[in-house]
Structures are given as C-alpha cells and as structure tokens.
Design a protein around this motif. Sequence first.
Motif, PDB file in Angstrom:
ATOM      1  N   GLU A  80       0.905  -1.025   0.063  1.00 42.13           N
ATOM      2  CA  GLU A  80      -0.061   0.172   0.073  1.00 42.13           C
ATOM      3  C   GLU A  80       0.856   1.210   0.002  1.00 42.13           C
ATOM      4  O   GLU A  80       1.811   1.488   0.829  1.00 42.13           O
ATOM      5  CB  GLU A  80      -1.073   0.076   1.137  1.00 42.13           C
ATOM      6  N   ILE A  81       0.702   1.932  -0.796  1.00 43.28           N
ATOM      7  CA  ILE A  81       1.490   3.204  -1.216  1.00 43.28           C
ATOM      8  C   ILE A  81       0.433   4.416  -0.859  1.00 43.28           C
ATOM      9  O   ILE A  81      -0.504   4.427  -1.394  1.00 43.28           O
ATOM     10  CB  ILE A  81       2.095   3.271  -2.403  1.00 43.28           C
ATOM     11  N   ILE A  82       1.021   5.500  -0.218  1.00 40.92           N
ATOM     12  CA  ILE A  82       0.494   6.858  -0.121  1.00 40.92           C
ATOM     13  C   ILE A  82       1.589   7.989  -0.597  1.00 40.92           C
ATOM     14  O   ILE A  82       2.694   7.988  -0.062  1.00 40.92           O
ATOM     15  CB  ILE A  82      -0.087   7.275   1.203  1.00 40.92           C
ATOM     16  N   GLN A  83       1.177   8.529  -1.826  1.00 40.77           N
ATOM     17  CA  GLN A  83       1.886   9.508  -2.195  1.00 40.77           C
ATOM     18  C   GLN A  83       1.175  10.810  -2.068  1.00 40.77           C
ATOM     19  O   GLN A  83       0.330  11.097  -2.445  1.00 40.77           O
ATOM     20  CB  GLN A  83       2.396   9.362  -3.580  1.00 40.77           C
ATOM     21  N   ARG A  84       1.686  11.821  -1.278  1.00 39.83           N
ATOM     22  CA  ARG A  84       0.862  13.093  -0.835  1.00 39.83           C
ATOM     23  C   ARG A  84       0.974  14.171  -1.987  1.00 39.83           C
ATOM     24  O   ARG A  84       0.255  15.086  -2.036  1.00 39.83           O
ATOM     25  CB  ARG A  84       1.311  13.492   0.418  1.00 39.83           C
ATOM     26  N   GLN A  85       2.048  14.009  -2.704  1.00 36.66           N
ATOM     27  CA  GLN A  85       2.322  15.199  -3.950  1.00 36.66           C
ATOM     28  C   GLN A  85       3.415  14.555  -4.821  1.00 36.66           C
ATOM     29  O   GLN A  85       4.045  13.518  -4.651  1.00 36.66           O
ATOM     30  CB  GLN A  85       2.906  16.433  -3.183  1.00 36.66           C
TER      31      GLN A  85
END
Length: 284
Positions: A96-101
């Motif tokens: 699971e990846i969260i890329q904020r920008q």
Amino acid sequence: MADRYLTPLLAQGALLSPFKRPRPDAHVPPTRLVLPDVRIDLARLATYERVCGFATGADALPVTYPHVLGFPLAMRIMASRSFPLPLLGLVHTSIEIIQRQPLGASEAYELDVRVAGLEPHHRGTQACVVTEARVHGEPVWESRSTYLARHRTTEEPTSTPPRESDDAKPLPVRAEWRLGGDVGRRYGAVSGDRNPIHLHPLTARLFGFPRAIAHGMWTVARCLAEQGTQDAVRVRADFKAPVLLPGTVTYAADGPAFELRGGGTDLLHLVGEVRPLPRPAAPE
C-alpha cells in the motif's frame, strides 16, 4: 546505500536463513534505519522507467520508485541476525502506497525504514515493512509492504483481511504483454532485489517454483505505468499468484481498479487500485 553493498547482505541473509524458525509471535527488532540526503541517479531512474514501461524524461518520479530507494535499508534489516524470518524465499504479498504530492527527480529525500510487526498467514508468517520518504522534514510518500515466509502452520490466523474473490468478473482487458525470461534479472539489476526466485529457473526451483517468477513490484509498476501519471494518490496492490517467466499476461482496468491475469486463462496474478488522495481542507 550503494548497490554494491546489497550482494554481501544477500549472502549474509542466505547464510542465516537455515537457522531461523519463523513464527508470528517472534520478537521483532526495533531497528529503524534513516538515510538522509538521498539524491536520484538519473541514469538509473531512466533504466528503471524503461524496464517498467514508464515514460522517460519527466521530472516526476514514478509512484513506485521510492520503494527502490528504500530497498537497501529494508535489506539491511531483513538480512540481519535479529530479523526473525529467513530472507531466502521471502515472497512479497502486498503493498500500500500513499503519495501526498508529485515527487521531483531533482529533490533530496530522507528515507526511513522499519518493520512494523509480524502477523500469521495461512501459509506461514508475514512481516510488514514500512518505508517513508520526507522532504525538509515533511512526509511526502510512504508504503507498507508485506513479505511472507512460507512454513507449516498449526493455527489459523487470528484475523484475515477481506479478499476479493478470484472468481470475480474480470475487468475489461486493455493490453496483453509477453514477458521474456530475463524480466526478473533486468528488474533485479535496477532495483537491487536479486532474490534467487526471480533470476533463473534453477534457483527458483530450490524454493518450489517451476520457473523464475516476476517481482511483485515489477508487476504493479508495469500496471501503474499503463494507468498513466499519478500525483497525490493511494495505491493498493495484492499479489495473488506468481507470474512465471517467460509467459503472457493480460492487463485489465476499469476506473481506479486494475488487475493482471494469465494470458488466455482466468488465473489472477494481481489486483489493485489507484485513487486520488482527498485534498486537505482549506484553512478558514
């Protein structure tokens, strides 16, 4: 950490593997490794983009690339004597990846890697490895990867996350890919992940696979390359069945959902989704 240090780590992990007896209640080392001021090698980035099917030359990093940057730190932990699972034969089961920008290729990053814990799996024991990337102290990207050590189990997992049915209606097919036998070696060269299950049929057979299998991170990166550019997003991918090399697979997608199936079969290799992150509320 340069790639030249990964081979000794693999050797160390291989030597220690036979002496480890994985179990979900084993002690997890509190190790937290931090690497400051990580700069992007543009030539290596371009090679990664070509291997995974991303367009080259853009300033923004592929959403999966920080995983490659943090992999040497993860290897240091997983190859250590205190890590309770054997390194050899570990199988990547989800990410699971969260890329904020969007992440710039010219930016400097601070990487932070740790093991969040172990959990039971119906085929063995899984470890959760967390990788974070920061810019000027602010978190911009993070991932949670699970790695499975297969072994006989005597107890059912205490909790099992909901899983999509492998018999669910397939998504619309968008492309068919014929994969060469060298995909694992090519991705291993650019990522540093030279687990023997990915390299050659002979070494893969030592761990129960009939042929070499593609890296899970290559399959999800290849799908995301087909999906197109991602900015602020959350990605989830579950690796259902290994992709044998050489072989043929079909990429299918509908809205945020995507999947990889065996060419001409219903065998489900990968399911995933990519969704935009909600925009933060504007200050009043």
